[in-house]
Design a protein around this motif. Structure first.
Motif, mmCIF file in Angstrom:
data_model
loop_
_atom_site.group_PDB
_atom_site.id
_atom_site.type_symbol
_atom_site.label_atom_id
_atom_site.label_comp_id
_atom_site.label_asym_id
_atom_site.label_seq_id
_atom_site.Cartn_x
_atom_site.Cartn_y
_atom_site.Cartn_z
ATOM 1 N N TYR A 1 -0.555 -38.454 -53.052
ATOM 2 C CA TYR A 1 -0.273 -37.061 -53.387
ATOM 3 C C TYR A 1 -1.533 -36.221 -53.231
ATOM 4 O O TYR A 1 -2.656 -36.740 -53.206
ATOM 5 N N ASP A 2 -1.351 -34.913 -53.149
ATOM 6 C CA ASP A 2 -2.448 -33.961 -53.047
ATOM 7 C C ASP A 2 -2.990 -33.681 -54.445
ATOM 8 O O ASP A 2 -2.329 -33.035 -55.250
ATOM 9 N N ARG A 3 -4.190 -34.149 -54.734
ATOM 10 C CA ARG A 3 -4.751 -33.996 -56.082
ATOM 11 C C ARG A 3 -5.112 -32.554 -56.422
ATOM 12 O O ARG A 3 -5.364 -32.235 -57.578
ATOM 13 N N ASP A 4 -5.136 -31.668 -55.424
ATOM 14 C CA ASP A 4 -5.471 -30.270 -55.674
ATOM 15 C C ASP A 4 -4.233 -29.383 -55.838
ATOM 16 O O ASP A 4 -4.355 -28.180 -56.005
ATOM 17 N N CYS A 5 -3.061 -29.984 -55.771
ATOM 18 C CA CYS A 5 -1.804 -29.231 -55.846
ATOM 19 C C CYS A 5 -1.149 -29.464 -57.208
ATOM 20 O O CYS A 5 -0.690 -30.568 -57.503
ATOM 21 N N GLY A 6 -1.118 -28.419 -58.034
ATOM 22 C CA GLY A 6 -0.507 -28.545 -59.356
ATOM 23 C C GLY A 6 0.958 -28.922 -59.281
ATOM 24 O O GLY A 6 1.430 -29.767 -60.053
ATOM 25 N N PHE A 7 1.710 -28.320 -58.360
ATOM 26 C CA PHE A 7 3.126 -28.653 -58.235
ATOM 27 C C PHE A 7 3.305 -30.114 -57.835
ATOM 28 O O PHE A 7 4.173 -30.806 -58.373
ATOM 29 N N CYS A 8 2.463 -30.605 -56.915
ATOM 30 C CA CYS A 8 2.546 -32.005 -56.472
ATOM 31 C C CYS A 8 2.299 -32.953 -57.643
ATOM 32 O O CYS A 8 3.028 -33.930 -57.829
ATOM 33 N N LYS A 9 1.275 -32.656 -58.445
ATOM 34 C CA LYS A 9 0.973 -33.502 -59.606
ATOM 35 C C LYS A 9 2.086 -33.424 -60.644
ATOM 36 O O LYS A 9 2.448 -34.436 -61.245
ATOM 37 N N ALA B 1 8.186 -28.337 -49.885
ATOM 38 C CA ALA B 1 6.757 -28.362 -49.551
ATOM 39 C C ALA B 1 6.264 -26.979 -49.118
ATOM 40 O O ALA B 1 5.169 -26.553 -49.509
ATOM 41 N N GLU B 2 7.058 -26.270 -48.333
ATOM 42 C CA GLU B 2 6.665 -24.941 -47.862
ATOM 43 C C GLU B 2 6.684 -23.901 -48.986
ATOM 44 O O GLU B 2 6.034 -22.861 -48.875
ATOM 45 N N HIS B 3 7.418 -24.170 -50.039
ATOM 46 C CA HIS B 3 7.545 -23.217 -51.148
ATOM 47 C C HIS B 3 6.912 -23.728 -52.446
ATOM 48 O O HIS B 3 7.201 -23.212 -53.524
ATOM 49 N N ARG B 4 6.024 -24.708 -52.340
ATOM 50 C CA ARG B 4 5.470 -25.308 -53.559
ATOM 51 C C ARG B 4 4.645 -24.319 -54.371
ATOM 52 O O ARG B 4 4.634 -24.387 -55.591
ATOM 53 N N ASP B 5 3.982 -23.365 -53.721
ATOM 54 C CA ASP B 5 3.218 -22.366 -54.478
ATOM 55 C C ASP B 5 4.163 -21.470 -55.282
ATOM 56 O O ASP B 5 3.910 -21.188 -56.457
ATOM 57 N N LEU B 6 5.249 -21.050 -54.661
ATOM 58 C CA LEU B 6 6.246 -20.233 -55.363
ATOM 59 C C LEU B 6 6.870 -21.027 -56.513
ATOM 60 O O LEU B 6 6.993 -20.517 -57.629
ATOM 61 N N LEU B 7 7.243 -22.268 -56.255
ATOM 62 C CA LEU B 7 7.839 -23.103 -57.293
ATOM 63 C C LEU B 7 6.865 -23.311 -58.450
ATOM 64 O O LEU B 7 7.255 -23.284 -59.616
ATOM 65 N N ALA B 8 5.594 -23.507 -58.128
ATOM 66 C CA ALA B 8 4.576 -23.681 -59.171
ATOM 67 C C ALA B 8 4.471 -22.421 -60.035
ATOM 68 O O ALA B 8 4.381 -22.515 -61.259
ATOM 69 N N ARG B 9 4.508 -21.257 -59.397
ATOM 70 C CA ARG B 9 4.447 -19.999 -60.175
ATOM 71 C C ARG B 9 5.672 -19.862 -61.069
ATOM 72 O O ARG B 9 5.556 -19.507 -62.235
ATOM 73 N N LEU B 10 6.847 -20.154 -60.523
ATOM 74 C CA LEU B 10 8.076 -20.032 -61.306
ATOM 75 C C LEU B 10 8.086 -20.990 -62.503
ATOM 76 O O LEU B 10 8.588 -20.662 -63.573
ATOM 77 N N LEU B 11 7.526 -22.184 -62.299
ATOM 78 C CA LEU B 11 7.482 -23.194 -63.358
ATOM 79 C C LEU B 11 6.212 -23.101 -64.206
ATOM 80 O O LEU B 11 6.014 -23.903 -65.115
ATOM 81 N N ILE C 1 3.057 -23.740 -63.387
ATOM 82 C CA ILE C 1 2.236 -24.933 -63.176
ATOM 83 C C ILE C 1 0.977 -24.507 -62.444
ATOM 84 O O ILE C 1 1.047 -23.766 -61.475
ATOM 85 N N ASP C 2 -0.189 -24.983 -62.903
ATOM 86 C CA ASP C 2 -1.398 -24.699 -62.154
ATOM 87 C C ASP C 2 -2.072 -25.990 -61.714
ATOM 88 O O ASP C 2 -1.617 -27.077 -62.043
ATOM 89 N N ALA C 3 -3.138 -25.869 -60.972
ATOM 90 C CA ALA C 3 -3.818 -27.036 -60.399
ATOM 91 C C ALA C 3 -4.414 -27.957 -61.442
ATOM 92 O O ALA C 3 -4.743 -29.102 -61.149
#
Length: 126
Positions: free
Chosen positions: A10-18, A106-116, A118-120
């Motif tokens: 996984y991408d350790r810098d991606c809050g949504f991924c974590k 994956a293309e919308h993970r930043d939007l999903l993170a904001r909606l949820l 979630i930060d890095a």
């Protein structure tokens, strides 16, 4: 899938991924999954066959030296989880749809993170 442990990269810098991986790890009561950051030394070793500039394009699942990525890895991931085989079968029966759904997330993970909200700084339980 055999009973050996699977590496989930996984991408350790991606809050949504974590955050998403944390939910999967909570489901993994048998501890079949082992989280590995793509950006780690072990990540470099496990993903040696994938060009460096393409590694962060998706998550990866490594089992017995075989690497699967993006939607193609989802059926094996869910097959390893308790009661996940029915979902794995559905995903396996529609590989193009599974990959399309993965790519959308994956293309919308930043939007999903904001909606949820979630930060890095999101941390994994293990």
């Amino acid at each position: 899938m055999a009973t050996r442990q699977l590496a989930v990269l996984y991408d350790r810098d991606c809050g949504f991924c974590k955050w998403a991986l944390d939910k999967i790890l909570a489901w993994d009561r048998r501890r079949r999954l082992r989280p590995v950051a793509i950006q780690s030394e072990e990540g470099d070793r496990l993903l040696a066959a994938i060009p460096t500039e393409r590694r962060l394009e998706s998550w990866h699942l490594v089992s017995g030296g075989e690497v699967k990525s993006a939607g193609a890895a989802a059926p094996d991931l869910f097959a390893a989880l308790p009661c996940g085989r029915p979902l794995a079968a559905v995903l396996r029966s529609a590989p193009r749809l599974t990959d399309r759904a993965y790519r959308w997330v994956a293309e919308h993970r930043d939007l999903l993170a904001r909606l949820l909200r979630i930060d890095a700084s999101c941390q994994l339980r293990r």
